[in-house]
Every structure is written in structure tokens, then in C-alpha cells.
Design a protein around this motif. Structure first.
Motif, PDB file in Angstrom:
ATOM      1  N   ALA A   1      59.789 -67.164 -15.115  1.00 20.65           N
ATOM      2  CA  ALA A   1      60.385 -68.303 -14.430  1.00 20.65           C
ATOM      3  C   ALA A   1      59.306 -69.248 -13.914  1.00 20.65           C
ATOM      4  CB  ALA A   1      61.258 -67.813 -13.279  1.00 20.65           C
TER       5      ALA A   1
ATOM      6  N   LEU B   1      67.153 -66.608 -15.947  1.00 21.50           N
ATOM      7  CA  LEU B   1      66.685 -66.467 -17.318  1.00 21.50           C
ATOM      8  C   LEU B   1      67.781 -65.855 -18.172  1.00 21.50           C
ATOM      9  CD1 LEU B   1      63.151 -64.933 -16.603  1.00 21.50           C
ATOM     10  CD2 LEU B   1      63.626 -67.310 -17.265  1.00 21.50           C
TER      11      LEU B   1
ATOM     12  N   ARG C   1      64.626 -63.519 -23.604  1.00 18.35           N
ATOM     13  CA  ARG C   1      63.213 -63.713 -23.235  1.00 18.35           C
ATOM     14  C   ARG C   1      62.494 -62.383 -23.039  1.00 18.35           C
ATOM     15  NH1 ARG C   1      62.618 -68.699 -20.751  1.00 18.35           N
ATOM     16  NH2 ARG C   1      60.367 -68.362 -20.979  1.00 18.35           N
TER      17      ARG C   1
END
Length: 548
Positions: free
Chosen positions: A368, A408, A412
Motif C-alpha cells: 500500500a 488491496l 497482489r
């Protein structure tokens, strides 16, 4: 505690009547000790009528003379009289008397027999196992500390499967098993050996070494052979294995430590399957690990750990694809602890669960932060999952929570599992893997080929990437066997529609060879060592800029 005498002897002075106090007057004339007249109380108490034949004066005459000679104004002692069956116990006080003109003293006797017998009975109950009648842990510890043989050993026997017997057949069957085990063990012992039950499924033997230490090992072998015969419980015949550890007396080892040392050796015997003798070095290592466990727990609570990031690149293009997050720890003394030293401690102690949660959360927080500083970078992070962590924690909700806090998506993340983690509990792990896949995470099998490879798992489980262990990659070019193994893994992955990552790439030649063979990704010192977060961010920024 005040002690009340259970018998009063008479104090007789001259021709006076009996005075009911627990005392005896002893006179001395011309160096000879004597009782005054009317000594019926002494006779009834078993203290004799004639002074020179009295067990009282035979035992305590010297102390009486010392008091009368004023070497001591007062003397006290414990005194026992009688045989074992009818033995009596007294607390004796001797003091000079001024009631007569002659040398005289008052001997006070407090009969403590009843109290002594009560205490001995209570002590026997406290130090005896109520089920088997053997000494318990406290009683056995007393025997070990009081041992006076030149050479002794403590042997601890841990019964396997006892918990299953209790759970499946009931506590009565468990009790029956323990009683039968105790009976068998008694039959295996020598005359001077002492058997005890020191725990729920633990027995101990105090072994007297007569000639050589091998006697203890021979006894342990005999014990294992004795317990190898199945036990008949209700309608079942049940085999009970055992693990045995031995600790020997030594000049520099306190006797009270022997039981603990033997239990430590027994713990090692459970993993080796052999009879184990305690070794000081192993105990020192264990103490060091306990110290590390304490320090690691503190570091997790205080968030003193950090992640390092090793880049993973495409072997075809050289492009930066992702990072593998690796835990790093610098302790309070400034010592850099490598994962190989503290991860096993974390797994054994259960700290791997909070440590794993922290790693997932920290990786998400880092992604992030990178998104904020380098918009559109598209970076991914791979996090390792321990077998213990998979067994004890709910990984999918943990990952979901980290994704939500960092805003998120699951694509990822790559989560790396070992083969041993999968085979430990295939059904449960399969459920966890499908839940992680549903979140969008990529699943990689780490160190493929070094463990319990099972092609059925590769077919059934949602595995996206096979990671080729560095042991196959290092020196691969000069080793035809390693090349053959790598080719086979790559062919298998291609047939199953999986991507591959090679670890331990240290030269350009290795990277090029693996690319030609069809390997998808690579990581190793050729590309970069694990980087601290700022250095990894800088590498990501350069890669993102060059891709624009």
C-alpha cells in the motif's frame, strides 16, 4: 505448632507424692546417677527402675552429666526408644533443678509418637501414587536426592498412545493399562532399582550402577522388550510403544537436576526412536533456544522485526515481476538473527502463528505504501507460509483482513507453501488453498522436489507456480543429473499448466540456461540479495520508470 504430650511421667522429689508433669528427676551422688524413690511412672514408661539399667540414662547420661557440671545450662534432643513396630519418639529437655540440695536435674519428655506417626502417614500419602502404589514425582525426587550409591542413573519412560487409550476406551481402561505397565516394569528391574510413576504416562527408574554405565542401557532395552508385548484391555489387544531417556550422576551435576535431564533425553528419544542419554551440550542448546523464544516473543509483541525483499525477475525479459518477503530480526543486543536459527524455534513454540500474521500484514502495508509513492507500479509480494501456521491458523481470513486494512486485492499476493505443509493434512490444506485462491492470491509450492513429492496433489490442488529449490540450481551446469532433474520439473509444470521459479541463480550463465530450458522466473544473488524496504522501493521505481 504446639505439641501436647500424650503421656505424663511423674516428678518425684524426696518422699513427696507424684506430681503429674511430664518430667523425670535424676539425682547424682558420688558421680553416680539415680532415680528418686517411687519410680513406678518410669517403669510403666519403659524407662527402668534401676538407674544403671535405664535406657533413659544409658542414652542421655552424658548430657545429664554435662548439665550438672554446668557445661551446658540446658540441653535438648530427640530420643527414640523401642523397636520399629512399637517405637516411641520423645522430645527431651534437660535442665538443672534447685529443688534439692543434691545435684539434680529435671528431664522433660514430650511424647511425639502420635504426631510423628501421623506426619509419616501423611508424608507417605503425599509421596505415593494412589493408582499404582509406586513413589510419585515428589517421593522419587526425595529418593534421587538422598541416593548414596557411587554411581546412579535416572531413567524416564514415556508411554506413547496412552492418551488415545484414555480417549477411546475410557479412564478405567487407562488406569488398568498403567497398573499393568507398573507390574511389568517391576518384573524387569533388578533388586536395587527403584520404580516410580512421575506423571500421567511417565514412569521413572532410579538405577544403581554396579560396574559400568552400559547396565542402564541394558535395563532400558529390557524395559522396551517387556512393554513390546500387547496389553489386553477389555476386548482389545493394544501395543504401547515407549521412549526412554537416561541421565547419569556426575560430580558437577546436582542430583535434583537428574530427573529433568532424563526427561530432556526422553524428548529427544521421541524424535530419534532410540534410547537416548542426556548430553550437556544438547541441554545448553535447548536453554539457548528457550532464551531465543523469549526474545522472539518480545520482538513480535514490540514489532521489532522487519521484512527484506528479494526481487523475482522474468528469465525471458529480465523484467522485475515481484518480491519475496523474508523475515529479518536484529535482537536487542544488536545481533542479526538469520531465519534458519529462529524460524524452527517459532514453529516449535507456536510463535509462528503471530509471526506469520505479522508478515502478511506488514507485506500488505508495504504494498500500500509503494502504491502511494509509485502509482500504477503493479508490484506483487510473495510470503512464505509455515506448515504449523497452516495447521493452527485460519490463513484466508488473516489475508482478507490484511487486504481490507491496506485496501488491496488478493492478486497482489503470492503465498508459498512447502510440500511437507500439504502432506501434513491434505484435506484441510486443500480447503485453505481453495479459500486463498478465491481471494485472488497466487499459490506457489516452494522447494519442490526436496520433500514428499506427490503428483496427485499437483493435479488436485490449485497450485499456480512450482519453485525449483536452489539445491538443484546451484552447480547445475556442471552436473548432468541436476540438469535432468530441472528438465523433469519444468516438463511436469508445463504439462500441468504451471509457471516455474528457479531459486539460487548466481550467474548470468545459469539464468540464460534456465531461460532456454523454459523456466518462467528466477531469483538469486545474480539479480540482488534481499533488500531493505527503501532499496526495494528504489528498484521498483526504476523498473516502473523504464516500463513507461
Amino acid at each position: 505448632m504446639a505439641i501436647m504430650p500424650t503421656m505424663s511421667l511423674g516428678l518425684i522429689v524426696g518422699g513427696l507424692d507424684l506430681i503429674p508433669v511430664p518430667a523425670v528427676v535424676v539425682l547424682r551422688e558420688n558421680g553416680m546417677l539415680s532415680f528418686p524413690a517411687f519410680n513406678r511412672a518410669y517403669r510403666l514408661a519403659g524407662l527402668g527402675v534401676v538407674a544403671d539399667r535405664s535406657p533413659l540414662l544409658e542414652a542421655l547420661g552424658a548430657m545429664v552429666h554435662d548439665v550438672l557440671d554446668q557445661k551446658e545450662a540446658r540441653a535438648e534432643c530427640d530420643w527414640t526408644i523401642g523397636e520399629a513396630i512399637d517405637c516411641r519418639y520423645y522430645r527431651v529437655t534437660i535442665a538443672r533443678s534447685t529443688l534439692t540440695a543434691n545435684d539434680a536435674c529435671v528431664v522433660t519428655l514430650i511424647d511425639q509418637t502420635s504426631q510423628y506417626n501421623t506426619e509419616r502417614s501423611l508424608r507417605r500419602e503425599m509421596t505415593t501414587d494412589s493408582l499404582t502404589g509406586l513413589p510419585n514425582r515428589e517421593g522419587f525426587s526425595d529418593m534421587v536426592e538422598a541416593g548414596d550409591a557411587a554411581r546412579q542413573a535416572v531413567m524416564v519412560i514415556d508411554l506413547a498412545r496412552f492418551g488415545r487409550v484414555n480417549a477411546c476406551l475410557g479412564s478405567l481402561a487407562g488406569d488398568e493399562l498403567l497398573i499393568t505397565v507398573a507390574r511389568r516394569l517391576r518384573g524387569a528391574l533388578r533388586v536395587n532399582d527403584v520404580l516410580a510413576r512421575i506423571g500421567g504416562n511417565e514412569f521413572a527408574i532410579l538405577v544403581t550402577i554396579e560396574e559400568e554405565d552400559g547396565e542402564a542401557h541394558d535395563l532400558a532395552t529390557r524395559v522396551m522388550r517387556t512393554l513390546s508385548t500387547p496389553f489386553r484391555l477389555t476386548d482389545f489387544e493394544i501395543s504401547v510403544d515407549c521412549s526412554i531417556g537416561i541421565a547419569f550422576t556426575a560430580p558437577d551435576v546436582p542430583r535434583e537436576e537428574l530427573i529433568r535431564h532424563a526427561q530432556f533425553a526422553t524428548k529427544r528419544a521421541k524424535s530419534t526412536g532410540r534410547i537416548e542419554a542426556y548430553q550437556n551440550q544438547a541441554f545448553a542448546i535447548a536453554r539457548e533456544q528457550f532464551g531465543m523464544e523469549t526474545a522472539l516473543r518480545r520482538a513480535i509483541e514490540r514489532r521489532q522485526l522487519r521484512l527484506a525483499y528479494q526481487p523475482i525477475r522474468s528469465l525471458a525479459t529480465g523484467a522485475l515481476c515481484s518480491f519475496e518477503a523474508l523475515v529479518r530480526w536484529t535482537d536487542e543486543e544488536g545481533v542479526h538473527r538469520m531465519p534458519d536459527s529462529f524460524i524452527p524455534v517459532a514453529e516449535e513454540s507456536g510463535l509462528i502463528v503471530p509471526l506469520g500474521r505479522w508478515a502478511i500484514d506488514e507485506a500488505a502495508r508495504t504494498l500500500a505504501e509503494w502504491d502511494r509513492l509509485i502509482p500504477g507500479n503493479g508490484s506483487r509480494i510473495a510470503v512464505n507460509l509455515s506448515a504449523i501456521q497452516l495447521q493452527r491458523d485460519a490463513i484466508a481470513p488473516v489475508l482478507q483482513g490484511a487486504l481490507d486494512r491496506s485496501h488491496l486485492t488478493g492478486d497482489r499476493f503470492t503465498l508459498e507453501l512447502t510440500e511437507s505443509a500439504i502432506v501434513s493434512d491434505p484435506d484441510r490444506i486443500a480447503g485453505t488453498m481453495h479459500a486463498l485462491q478465491a481471494l485472488g492470491a497466487t499459490l506457489a509450492m516452494d522447494d519442490f522436489g526436496t520433500g514428499y513429492s506427490n503428483l496427485a496433489y499437483l493435479q488436485k490442488l490449485p497450485i499456480d507456480v512450482l519453485k525449483i529449490d536452489r539445491s538443484f540450481v546451484t552447480g547445475m551446469i556442471a552436473d548432468r543429473d541436476k540438469i535432468a532433474i530441472v528438465r523433469a520439473i519444468l516438463s511436469l509444470a508445463q504439462a500441468l499448466g504451471m509457471q516455474t521459479t528457479a531459486e539460487g541463480i548466481e550467474t548470468l550463465e545459469l539464468a540464460q540456461t534456465l531461460a532456454v530450458l523454459g523456466c518462467t522466473y528466477g531469483q538469486g544473488y545474480f539479480y540482488a540479495r534481499p533488500l531493505e524496504a527503501p532499496a526495494a522501493l528504489e528498484m521498483l521505481a526504476e523498473a516502473t520508470a523504464s516500463a513507461i
